[in-house]
Scaffold this active site. Structure first.
Site, PDB file in Angstrom:
ATOM      1  N   ASP A   1     -25.422 -26.897 -75.472  1.00 44.11           N
ATOM      2  CA  ASP A   1     -24.637 -26.374 -74.212  1.00 44.11           C
ATOM      3  C   ASP A   1     -23.457 -25.868 -74.588  1.00 44.11           C
ATOM      4  O   ASP A   1     -22.577 -26.347 -75.353  1.00 44.11           O
ATOM      5  CB  ASP A   1     -24.670 -27.430 -73.301  1.00 44.11           C
ATOM      6  CG  ASP A   1     -24.630 -27.009 -72.149  1.00 44.11           C
ATOM      7  OD1 ASP A   1     -24.771 -25.751 -71.509  1.00 44.11           O
ATOM      8  OD2 ASP A   1     -24.303 -27.857 -71.032  1.00 44.11           O
TER       9      ASP A   1
ATOM     10  N   HIS B   1     -15.009 -22.246 -64.660  1.00 45.42           N
ATOM     11  CA  HIS B   1     -15.103 -23.704 -64.384  1.00 45.42           C
ATOM     12  C   HIS B   1     -14.264 -24.466 -65.341  1.00 45.42           C
ATOM     13  O   HIS B   1     -13.786 -25.502 -65.136  1.00 45.42           O
ATOM     14  CB  HIS B   1     -16.791 -23.873 -64.810  1.00 45.42           C
ATOM     15  CG  HIS B   1     -17.014 -25.210 -65.255  1.00 45.42           C
ATOM     16  ND1 HIS B   1     -17.456 -26.087 -64.281  1.00 45.42           N
ATOM     17  CD2 HIS B   1     -17.304 -25.831 -66.523  1.00 45.42           C
ATOM     18  CE1 HIS B   1     -17.877 -27.197 -64.796  1.00 45.42           C
ATOM     19  NE2 HIS B   1     -17.776 -26.990 -66.011  1.00 45.42           N
TER      20      HIS B   1
ATOM     21  N   GLU C   1     -24.862 -28.618 -62.249  1.00 39.46           N
ATOM     22  CA  GLU C   1     -24.065 -27.401 -63.193  1.00 39.46           C
ATOM     23  C   GLU C   1     -25.112 -26.325 -62.835  1.00 39.46           C
ATOM     24  O   GLU C   1     -26.245 -26.548 -63.811  1.00 39.46           O
ATOM     25  CB  GLU C   1     -23.535 -27.834 -64.407  1.00 39.46           C
ATOM     26  CG  GLU C   1     -22.395 -29.009 -64.429  1.00 39.46           C
ATOM     27  CD  GLU C   1     -21.613 -28.992 -65.677  1.00 39.46           C
ATOM     28  OE1 GLU C   1     -22.435 -28.514 -66.546  1.00 39.46           O
ATOM     29  OE2 GLU C   1     -20.596 -29.597 -65.551  1.00 39.46           O
TER      30      GLU C   1
ATOM     31  N   GLU D   1     -26.341 -23.307 -64.658  1.00 42.73           N
ATOM     32  CA  GLU D   1     -26.289 -22.468 -65.936  1.00 42.73           C
ATOM     33  C   GLU D   1     -27.470 -21.534 -66.153  1.00 42.73           C
ATOM     34  O   GLU D   1     -28.523 -21.903 -65.463  1.00 42.73           O
ATOM     35  CB  GLU D   1     -26.108 -23.614 -66.956  1.00 42.73           C
ATOM     36  CG  GLU D   1     -25.298 -24.525 -66.955  1.00 42.73           C
ATOM     37  CD  GLU D   1     -24.916 -25.392 -68.281  1.00 42.73           C
ATOM     38  OE1 GLU D   1     -25.315 -24.859 -69.436  1.00 42.73           O
ATOM     39  OE2 GLU D   1     -24.170 -26.417 -68.351  1.00 42.73           O
TER      40      GLU D   1
ATOM     41  N   ASP E   1     -27.633 -28.608 -65.584  1.00 40.89           N
ATOM     42  CA  ASP E   1     -27.117 -29.603 -66.348  1.00 40.89           C
ATOM     43  C   ASP E   1     -26.643 -30.722 -65.475  1.00 40.89           C
ATOM     44  O   ASP E   1     -25.192 -30.669 -65.278  1.00 40.89           O
ATOM     45  CB  ASP E   1     -25.869 -29.010 -67.222  1.00 40.89           C
ATOM     46  CG  ASP E   1     -25.366 -29.939 -68.428  1.00 40.89           C
ATOM     47  OD1 ASP E   1     -25.938 -30.912 -68.573  1.00 40.89           O
ATOM     48  OD2 ASP E   1     -24.156 -29.671 -68.639  1.00 40.89           O
TER      49      ASP E   1
ATOM     50  N   ARG F   1     -20.103 -37.733 -63.171  1.00 39.48           N
ATOM     51  CA  ARG F   1     -18.812 -37.250 -63.372  1.00 39.48           C
ATOM     52  C   ARG F   1     -18.109 -38.462 -63.787  1.00 39.48           C
ATOM     53  O   ARG F   1     -17.098 -38.576 -64.700  1.00 39.48           O
ATOM     54  CB  ARG F   1     -18.182 -36.627 -62.300  1.00 39.48           C
ATOM     55  CG  ARG F   1     -18.885 -35.286 -61.956  1.00 39.48           C
ATOM     56  CD  ARG F   1     -18.734 -34.345 -63.122  1.00 39.48           C
ATOM     57  NE  ARG F   1     -19.549 -32.966 -62.798  1.00 39.48           N
ATOM     58  CZ  ARG F   1     -19.630 -32.194 -63.759  1.00 39.48           C
ATOM     59  NH1 ARG F   1     -19.308 -32.064 -64.732  1.00 39.48           N
ATOM     60  NH2 ARG F   1     -20.189 -30.892 -63.163  1.00 39.48           N
TER      61      ARG F   1
ATOM     62  N   GLN G   1     -18.809 -39.493 -67.373  1.00 37.84           N
ATOM     63  CA  GLN G   1     -18.436 -38.763 -68.114  1.00 37.84           C
ATOM     64  C   GLN G   1     -16.733 -38.887 -68.427  1.00 37.84           C
ATOM     65  O   GLN G   1     -16.130 -38.905 -69.582  1.00 37.84           O
ATOM     66  CB  GLN G   1     -18.501 -37.256 -67.483  1.00 37.84           C
ATOM     67  CG  GLN G   1     -18.043 -35.983 -68.305  1.00 37.84           C
ATOM     68  CD  GLN G   1     -18.440 -34.616 -67.911  1.00 37.84           C
ATOM     69  OE1 GLN G   1     -19.002 -34.487 -66.782  1.00 37.84           O
ATOM     70  NE2 GLN G   1     -17.833 -33.786 -68.597  1.00 37.84           N
TER      71      GLN G   1
ATOM     72  N   LYS H   1     -24.318 -37.040 -69.337  1.00 34.92           N
ATOM     73  CA  LYS H   1     -25.413 -35.663 -69.464  1.00 34.92           C
ATOM     74  C   LYS H   1     -27.019 -35.823 -69.710  1.00 34.92           C
ATOM     75  O   LYS H   1     -27.737 -34.931 -69.335  1.00 34.92           O
ATOM     76  CB  LYS H   1     -24.845 -34.532 -70.235  1.00 34.92           C
ATOM     77  CG  LYS H   1     -23.337 -34.239 -69.992  1.00 34.92           C
ATOM     78  CD  LYS H   1     -23.123 -33.257 -68.897  1.00 34.92           C
ATOM     79  CE  LYS H   1     -21.984 -32.360 -68.981  1.00 34.92           C
ATOM     80  NZ  LYS H   1     -21.899 -31.190 -68.000  1.00 34.92           N
TER      81      LYS H   1
ATOM     82  N   THR I   1     -31.881 -32.840 -67.420  1.00 32.56           N
ATOM     83  CA  THR I   1     -31.655 -31.447 -67.456  1.00 32.56           C
ATOM     84  C   THR I   1     -32.683 -30.759 -67.009  1.00 32.56           C
ATOM     85  O   THR I   1     -33.797 -30.973 -67.411  1.00 32.56           O
ATOM     86  CB  THR I   1     -31.427 -30.937 -68.796  1.00 32.56           C
ATOM     87  OG1 THR I   1     -30.065 -31.786 -69.445  1.00 32.56           O
ATOM     88  CG2 THR I   1     -30.837 -29.495 -68.950  1.00 32.56           C
TER      89      THR I   1
ATOM     90  N   GLU J   1     -16.013 -28.890 -58.627  1.00 39.71           N
ATOM     91  CA  GLU J   1     -15.235 -27.792 -58.378  1.00 39.71           C
ATOM     92  C   GLU J   1     -15.187 -27.622 -56.849  1.00 39.71           C
ATOM     93  O   GLU J   1     -14.204 -27.560 -56.412  1.00 39.71           O
ATOM     94  CB  GLU J   1     -15.563 -26.423 -58.941  1.00 39.71           C
ATOM     95  CG  GLU J   1     -15.853 -26.391 -60.465  1.00 39.71           C
ATOM     96  CD  GLU J   1     -16.571 -25.381 -61.168  1.00 39.71           C
ATOM     97  OE1 GLU J   1     -16.070 -24.256 -61.445  1.00 39.71           O
ATOM     98  OE2 GLU J   1     -17.583 -25.967 -61.659  1.00 39.71           O
TER      99      GLU J   1
END
Lengths: 419, 419
Positions: free
Chosen positions: A120, A127, A192, A194, A226, A230, A233, A246, A250, A366
């Site tokens: 990744d 971002h 996420e 992607e 993804d 948080r 993380q 993560k 996925t 975000e």
């Protein structure tokens, strides 16, 4: 660009001629389907609302997608041309091939191939900047960002096809101000947005791939979600990067849209004048002229309340693959410049593709400023991070006047309650 | 502990009775061999200086190591017992089985299985502290270290078996004081001394493995050299961890030493009184009593000058697997606590296993204080980092009075010049 890109071509599969379809005859993406769980995965091509069984029409003599992906780019183009020939209106093959069509609604779509290694990247500069501000207010974009296509290795085993459902993960988190971590279900599950690029062929260990050849090593693209915890993380990621935050799931869309299909939507790749230009090994005239791709992206959320009300969901954001700071060729070349070997079936994620405006964030982190500013949805619900039962749907498509639409289908995943 | 651990048992394979052999009848590690490159990989067991062909003696009816690894732990133990019965002195099977023996010197050893996902941990607290001081002098050990078994995903495709040779990687580096990075061959290639644990069976997505079952999911251990380009690492690793600094090559020893073979070398796992105790999900009475393993480790360097002089190399350091801050069961349980699925053939690296003394560093980064204090070798050469042609050999073994030696064989790799 060749005859397969001619926007005037129609298909004898009527649904492929709908201007709104993702799967016009100009697209022809590859995926794996099965009629039921007892059957092995078959290789198919999407056309309108149908799937063409490639083995049944005799275009391949095996069921191994990796093998198909490993074919030289010239053979892959020849296969695309054969598909176009057989599926275009007026084709002499219509009668035979129509026996090898299945409705997409009647088959299950799996992962497009057996997944090899998963990498990744972090090419979404908007971002990276927004998230960097949350984790490191004084130092949002690290000094290496504009020089190095930052990437890390992800978990291949937990990659699932669209429709994936997974339980809210448990993990360690550190509450603000606490000295000792807690253990329990993550309270900050995020998505996420992607794009994933599937590797075709591969290079030997110790044999870097130059920019001039890099695109030949990409079979096609899918949407990629993804999923991220948080709170896990933030506590675990120093100093070696994200891990349990993560690797619980996925999700990818089932259809690999080839770079050939995307040829009409190439775009120039230009760096702002005040930014460093890419180093020589990451630069080429072709990349500057046409290395980027104009793919429009959307994130949709369907809450359990929406589902119950028959509401297909609400769009949370839009962005574009052009918002990436590095092109796919640059990612692939950078990945191999040290001699690292890629293999058919590896997947390279772009990283979260957020647009420049705050409302174009490709993650809730975000859009809610790290959970501080809840989103109010049209039905009155609010969200900071995902709640149990929430379904996130990614969509991607290319449109331009005078060119047929090319779409990715959807990438759908649902968060279930913690066990 | 069972009859297979009886130190009094000898084998009819004479070389297995040498007190110095790594492969006594009490060991019986699994690996893959072939007589030549045209033959598929075969499954074998090391005994003295020989390999027993498992298919030839009828103990398995396939050549798929993953399938053997996926068998329930009870079946794996039964296989070990059958091997012990057939190989012990006086066995009625000697005449037949002796037909299925090959000299190790006459076969090629490959990777012990097809590699799935590769995860690397960071359990060497002395390594983490020393390296942390070099990268972050004011903050060597981050606040999460004593709570979270820190890990990250590595690259599976570039893992090779002992004997691997690879070219010095090219990459971006930032010279001290420079504002703009350089591109070229890495000048700081290093090794890392690790143990790799191969996963047996596996868990479903969303199904964590508790401490009580964790060891059943480990088939066996090998030595692992996590080659690293320190200058590339320093420039690229923020914020997502090491990538090109590590993924150009990783070398493992070919024999998987089972946890059953290591049973006599279990050790208690104790935390210093001033350190936090493991959280409940990482704790068990068995783990405290016997979760650690007493494996002695050595790093050897053979330079081109030594090779030319017929010198087998010089030992650079010794350490012990007990120096790890977390046990294998804790790594496996932590890895799955969020629902991440493991599969047969996945490998979990421990991270660099350095001892507490400065001369026990498991990498040159530690032994040379980041390249500032060159090592002077016995033949007068010096090293900060590896030079072209250098071969690094990892060794591991277990010894204790009254118990037969169990060894890992060697993990050997050679750095070639940049291309």
């Amino acid at each position: 660009m060749d005859v397969t890109h001619d926007p005037a071509t129609l298909s004898w599969v009527e649904s492929a001629n709908d201007p709104a379809t993702d799967f016009s005859i100009q697209n022809l993406p590859f995926g794996r389907f099965r009629r039921n769980a007892l059957e092995p995965w078959q290789i198919g091509v999407a056309i309108g609302d149908q799937v063409l069984d490639l083995h049944a029409v005799g275009l391949i003599d095996h069921l191994d997608m990796q093998r198909l992906m490993a074919a030289p780019v010239t053979e892959r183009r020849a296969l695309r041309l054969s598909l176009w020939e057989g599926l275009r209106a007026g084709s002499a093959l219509q009668k035979v091939w129509s026996q090898a069509l299945l409705r997409q609604s009647e088959v299950e779509m799996g992962l497009p191939c057996e997944v090899g290694d998963y990498t990744d990247f972090y090419t979404g500069i908007h971002h990276a900047t927004t998230v960097g501000k949350l984790f490191r207010p004084d130092n949002p974009l690290l000094p290496n960002y504009k020089w190095v296509p930052i990437g890390y290795h992800g978990r291949a085993s937990s990659i699932g096809a669209s429709g994936q459902q997974f339980h809210r993960p448990q993990g360690q988190t550190l509450k603000p101000g606490a000295a000792v971590p807690d253990f329990g279900p993550s309270a900050r599950i995020d998505y996420e947005l992607e794009i994933g690029a599937w590797v075709a062929g591969g290079n030997g260990l110790g044999e870097p791939v130059a920019m001039a050849q890099a695109e030949d090593y990409i079979f096609g693209l899918t949407l990629l979600n993804d999923w991220s915890a948080r709170d896990v993380q933030a506590w675990e990621y120093q100093p070696l990067g994200p891990f349990l935050a993560k690797n619980f799931a996925t999700t990818v869309s089932p259809w690999m849209v080839t770079l050939d299909a995307l040829a009409p939507f190439r775009a120039d790749f230009e760096r702002p004048a005040h930014d460093p230009q890419p180093m020589a090994y990451l630069d080429s005239a072709h990349n500057r002229a046409a290395g980027a791709l104009d793919v429009q992206l959307e994130v949709w959320l369907q809450t359990p309340a929406m589902l119950a009300a028959g509401n297909p969901g609400q769009r949370l954001s839009t962005s574009n693959m052009r918002d990436a700071y590095w092109t796919l060729a640059q990612l692939l070349t950078h990945h191999t410049v040290n001699g690292c070997n890629l293999r058919s079936g590896d997947i390279l994620g772009t990283g979260t593709l957020s647009g420049p405006a705050p409302e174009q964030g490709g993650s809730l982190l975000e859009l809610t400023q790290g959970g501080k500013m809840p989103l109010t949805l049209a039905n009155g619900e609010t969200r900071t991070f995902l709640q149990d039962g929430d379904t996130v749907i990614l969509r991607g498509y290319c449109t331009r006047a005078g060119v047929r639409r090319i779409g990715f289908g959807e990438c759908r995943g649902t968060l279930l309650a913690a066990r």
